[in-house]
Scaffold this active site. Structure first.
Site, mmCIF file in Angstrom:
data_model
loop_
_atom_site.group_PDB
_atom_site.id
_atom_site.type_symbol
_atom_site.label_atom_id
_atom_site.label_comp_id
_atom_site.label_asym_id
_atom_site.label_seq_id
_atom_site.Cartn_x
_atom_site.Cartn_y
_atom_site.Cartn_z
ATOM 1 N N GLY A 112 0.812 -1.211 0.000
ATOM 2 C CA GLY A 112 0.000 0.000 0.000
ATOM 3 C C GLY A 112 0.847 1.263 0.000
ATOM 4 O O GLY A 112 0.406 2.311 -0.485
ATOM 5 N N GLU A 135 2.671 -8.148 -1.441
ATOM 6 C CA GLU A 135 1.435 -8.794 -0.976
ATOM 7 C C GLU A 135 1.437 -10.300 -1.216
ATOM 8 O O GLU A 135 0.862 -11.056 -0.436
ATOM 9 C CB GLU A 135 0.221 -8.159 -1.668
ATOM 10 C CG GLU A 135 -0.134 -6.759 -1.185
ATOM 11 C CD GLU A 135 0.591 -5.648 -1.918
ATOM 12 O OE1 GLU A 135 1.599 -5.933 -2.627
ATOM 13 O OE2 GLU A 135 0.170 -4.481 -1.781
#
Ligand code: CO8
Length: 260
Positions: A112, A135
């Protein structure tokens, strides 16, 4: 003045026309918990509505820009809850900011964090910055642009490699790939970013917002539509005082004074 728990917010520049937002959650590597994102949206909105601000710089610390969404916060979440509440959906606010935004990235911009940097219009990086979408190492996938904006920034092969391996990319590589426009020594990065923001702020506000709108439209529509959109905006600058002032000042060999 608004008090923030996870941000340091200030006005910078000789003419006090630059908004500086610093992510400040040092104990968790600036990971982006929901309250931090809520504060970020609020700070961006305040600068967006502040007529004296022409551009916004978003930065972290010298060690970390942001290490991604908060893994502790996500660990026990379940699908119905994240879906119904549109978990992290509000991040869009930064991407939708209509004023020019600059990400000044020192240290890690991961997950993010990388996605937040890519929501900004320009990325400047410190020499030791690194970018990645890790991720996949957590059994999930990027959720805020890592599979979309990254491809547009560096192309399919490099983006696929980052997303599928979770590997990091250095500042030098990121510059070469076009993700980052310039690289600076760590301790000069924020100042250089503020200087860039000051330069942007010195121009017509309406014109710079239109530039941003038009460039971003190139990612959304085909070429014919995009060119048409650009031409409409170009024509509409003839309805502004700034366009007249800019051209008149050039011909009178003096600096322009924008008022719109
Ligand atoms: N979330 C929560 N805590 C974190 C995070 C994180 N993302 N990153 C680091 N921390 C914490 C660690 O848990 C640790 O805490 P503690 O001291 O309590 O143990 C502390 O920060 C320091 O971390 P490390 O000990 O790991 O420090 P290192 O210097 O060894 O490593 C790294 C630093 C490389 C940054 C490493 O911490 C790391 O890899 N962090 C995770 C990076 C990551 O996987 N990010 C992706 C997260 S997922 C995501 O971002 C999905 C976004 C989806 C958005 C959807 C929007 C709609």
């Amino acid at each position: 003045d608004t008090k923030y728990e996870y941000l340091i917010v200030g006005v910078k520049g000789e003419k006090q026309n630059v908004g500086l937002i610093q992510l400040n959650r040092p104990r968790a590597f600036n990971s982006l918990c929901s309250p931090l994102i809520a504060e970020l949206c609020q700070a961006v909105e305040k600068f967006e509505m502040d007529d004296s601000i022409g551009a916004i710089v978003l930065t972290g610390s010298e060690r970390v820009f942001a290490a991604g969404a908060d893994i502790k916060e996500m660990q026990h979440r379940e699908f119905p809850n994240v879906y119904k509440n549109d978990f992290l959906g509000s991040w869009d606010k930064l991407a939708k900011c209509r004023k020019p935004t600059i990400a000044a990235v020192n240290g890690y911009a991961l997950g993010g964090g990388c996605e937040v940097a890519m929501m900004c219009d320009i990325i400047y990086a410190g020499e030791k910055a690194s970018f990645g979408q890790p991720e996949i190492n957590l059994g999930t996938i990027p959720g805020a642009g890592g599979t979309q904006r990254l491809v547009r920034a560096i192309g399919k092969s490099k983006a696929m490699e980052l997303v599928l391996t979770g590997d990091k990319m250095s500042a030098a590589e990121a510059e070469k790939a076009g993700l980052v426009s310039k690289v600076f020594p760590v301790d000069q990065l924020v100042n250089e970013s503020i200087k860039l923001a000051e330069k942007i702020s010195s121009h017509s506000r309406v014109a710079s917002m239109m530039c941003k709108d038009a460039v971003n439209t190139s990612f959304e529509v085909g070429l014919t539509e995009g060119l048409k959109f650009e031409k409409r905006l170009f024509h509409s600058t003839f309805a502004t005082a700034d366009r007249k002032e800019g051209m008149t000042a050039f011909l009178e060999k003096r600096p322009p004074k924008y008022t719109d």
